[in-house]
Write a protein that holds these residues in place. Structure first.
Motif, PDB file in Angstrom:
ATOM      1  N   VAL A   1     -24.670  -5.328 121.610  1.00  0.00           N
ATOM      2  CA  VAL A   1     -25.328  -6.579 121.994  1.00  0.00           C
ATOM      3  C   VAL A   1     -25.112  -7.641 120.904  1.00  0.00           C
ATOM      4  CG1 VAL A   1     -27.612  -7.652 122.321  1.00  0.00           C
ATOM      5  CG2 VAL A   1     -27.002  -5.574 123.583  1.00  0.00           C
TER       6      VAL A   1
ATOM      7  N   GLU B   1     -23.286 -11.141 121.579  1.00  0.00           N
ATOM      8  CA  GLU B   1     -23.997 -12.415 121.345  1.00  0.00           C
ATOM      9  C   GLU B   1     -23.207 -13.309 120.374  1.00  0.00           C
ATOM     10  OE1 GLU B   1     -27.878 -10.921 120.240  1.00  0.00           O
ATOM     11  OE2 GLU B   1     -28.668 -11.373 122.247  1.00  0.00           O
TER      12      GLU B   1
ATOM     13  N   ARG C   1     -22.704 -17.059 129.549  1.00  0.00           N
ATOM     14  CA  ARG C   1     -23.188 -15.701 129.788  1.00  0.00           C
ATOM     15  C   ARG C   1     -22.051 -14.694 129.847  1.00  0.00           C
ATOM     16  NH1 ARG C   1     -24.602 -13.940 135.310  1.00  0.00           N
ATOM     17  NH2 ARG C   1     -24.191 -12.772 134.850  1.00  0.00           N
TER      18      ARG C   1
ATOM     19  N   PHE D   1     -28.483  -0.297 126.813  1.00  0.00           N
ATOM     20  CA  PHE D   1     -27.836  -1.606 126.951  1.00  0.00           C
ATOM     21  C   PHE D   1     -28.584  -2.456 127.974  1.00  0.00           C
ATOM     22  CE2 PHE D   1     -24.568  -4.387 128.859  1.00  0.00           C
ATOM     23  CZ  PHE D   1     -24.048  -4.990 127.724  1.00  0.00           C
ATOM     24  N   GLU D   2     -28.976  -1.836 129.096  1.00  0.00           N
ATOM     25  CA  GLU D   2     -29.699  -2.570 130.144  1.00  0.00           C
ATOM     26  C   GLU D   2     -31.059  -3.055 129.635  1.00  0.00           C
ATOM     27  OE1 GLU D   2     -29.668   0.051 133.508  1.00  0.00           O
ATOM     28  OE2 GLU D   2     -27.578  -0.437 133.987  1.00  0.00           O
TER      29      GLU D   2
ATOM     30  N   THR E   1     -30.331  -5.956 127.012  1.00  0.00           N
ATOM     31  CA  THR E   1     -29.796  -7.186 127.617  1.00  0.00           C
ATOM     32  C   THR E   1     -30.838  -7.885 128.482  1.00  0.00           C
ATOM     33  OG1 THR E   1     -28.813  -5.867 129.394  1.00  0.00           O
ATOM     34  CG2 THR E   1     -27.358  -6.499 127.582  1.00  0.00           C
TER      35      THR E   1
ATOM     36  N   ASP F   1     -32.350 -11.025 126.857  1.00  0.00           N
ATOM     37  CA  ASP F   1     -31.535 -12.209 126.579  1.00  0.00           C
ATOM     38  C   ASP F   1     -30.936 -12.725 127.893  1.00  0.00           C
ATOM     39  OD1 ASP F   1     -29.609 -14.057 125.893  1.00  0.00           O
ATOM     40  OD2 ASP F   1     -28.885 -12.918 124.165  1.00  0.00           O
TER      41      ASP F   1
ATOM     42  N   LEU G   1     -27.323 -12.443 128.667  1.00  0.00           N
ATOM     43  CA  LEU G   1     -26.758 -11.091 128.819  1.00  0.00           C
ATOM     44  C   LEU G   1     -27.347 -10.317 130.001  1.00  0.00           C
ATOM     45  CD1 LEU G   1     -25.998 -11.756 125.788  1.00  0.00           C
ATOM     46  CD2 LEU G   1     -26.159  -9.325 125.389  1.00  0.00           C
ATOM     47  N   THR G   2     -28.444 -10.818 130.554  1.00  0.00           N
ATOM     48  CA  THR G   2     -29.106 -10.097 131.639  1.00  0.00           C
ATOM     49  C   THR G   2     -28.152  -9.871 132.806  1.00  0.00           C
ATOM     50  OG1 THR G   2     -31.233 -11.023 130.997  1.00  0.00           O
ATOM     51  CG2 THR G   2     -31.094 -10.115 133.207  1.00  0.00           C
TER      52      THR G   2
ATOM     53  N   ALA H   1     -25.490  -8.076 132.719  1.00  0.00           N
ATOM     54  CA  ALA H   1     -24.135  -7.727 132.271  1.00  0.00           C
ATOM     55  C   ALA H   1     -23.882  -6.239 132.532  1.00  0.00           C
ATOM     56  CB  ALA H   1     -23.976  -8.040 130.788  1.00  0.00           C
TER      57      ALA H   1
END
Ligand SMILES: [Zn+2]
Length: 116
Positions: A11, A15, A25, A48-49, A52, A55, A58-59, A61
């Motif tokens: 992440v 970022e 994004r 990761f979920e 993310t 943010d 990143l949501t 992704a």
């Protein structure tokens, strides 16, 4: 939770890349993970979920994972073989002495990002 720390590193990299590319994004991140890296893919995806989701850039992704087989080459007979369940014994001559040739990697291969 080894995978949570790894997911956090990914992440952080993503970022930083978004800032660098002035992108809005990220849609997906592709990783290469060796079977012998000790990383559990579904735990990493879950971590990761979770991360993310904090943010907006990143949501949603997607984490795409390419798994690399864990392989070794025997020092005795030079046979290359797949290491199953971390048992690195040569299937031909039964020697335990070998060199790992793949399957310990963790790399970010690519990411798909969207501009503003
Ligand atoms: Zn051998």
């Amino acid at each position: 939770m080894h995978e949570l720390a790894i997911a956090q590193s990914i992440v952080d990299v993503v970022e930083a890349k978004l800032v660098e590319c002035k992108a809005a994004r990220v849609k997906s991140v592709r990783l290469r993970i060796g079977e012998g890296s000790g990383i559990v893919a579904h735990s990493l995806t879950f971590s990761f979920e979770v991360l993310t989701s904090f943010d907006p850039a990143l949501t949603g992704a997607q984490l795409l994972i390419d798994v690399v087989p864990h392989r070794a080459r025997c020092h005795h007979c030079s046979t290359e073989f797949t290491i199953a369940n971390f048992i690195a014994q040569c299937p031909i001559c039964a020697e335990w002495s070998n060199e790992v040739i793949s399957g310990t990697e963790l790399q970010i291969l690519e990411m798909e990002i969207e501009g503003r």
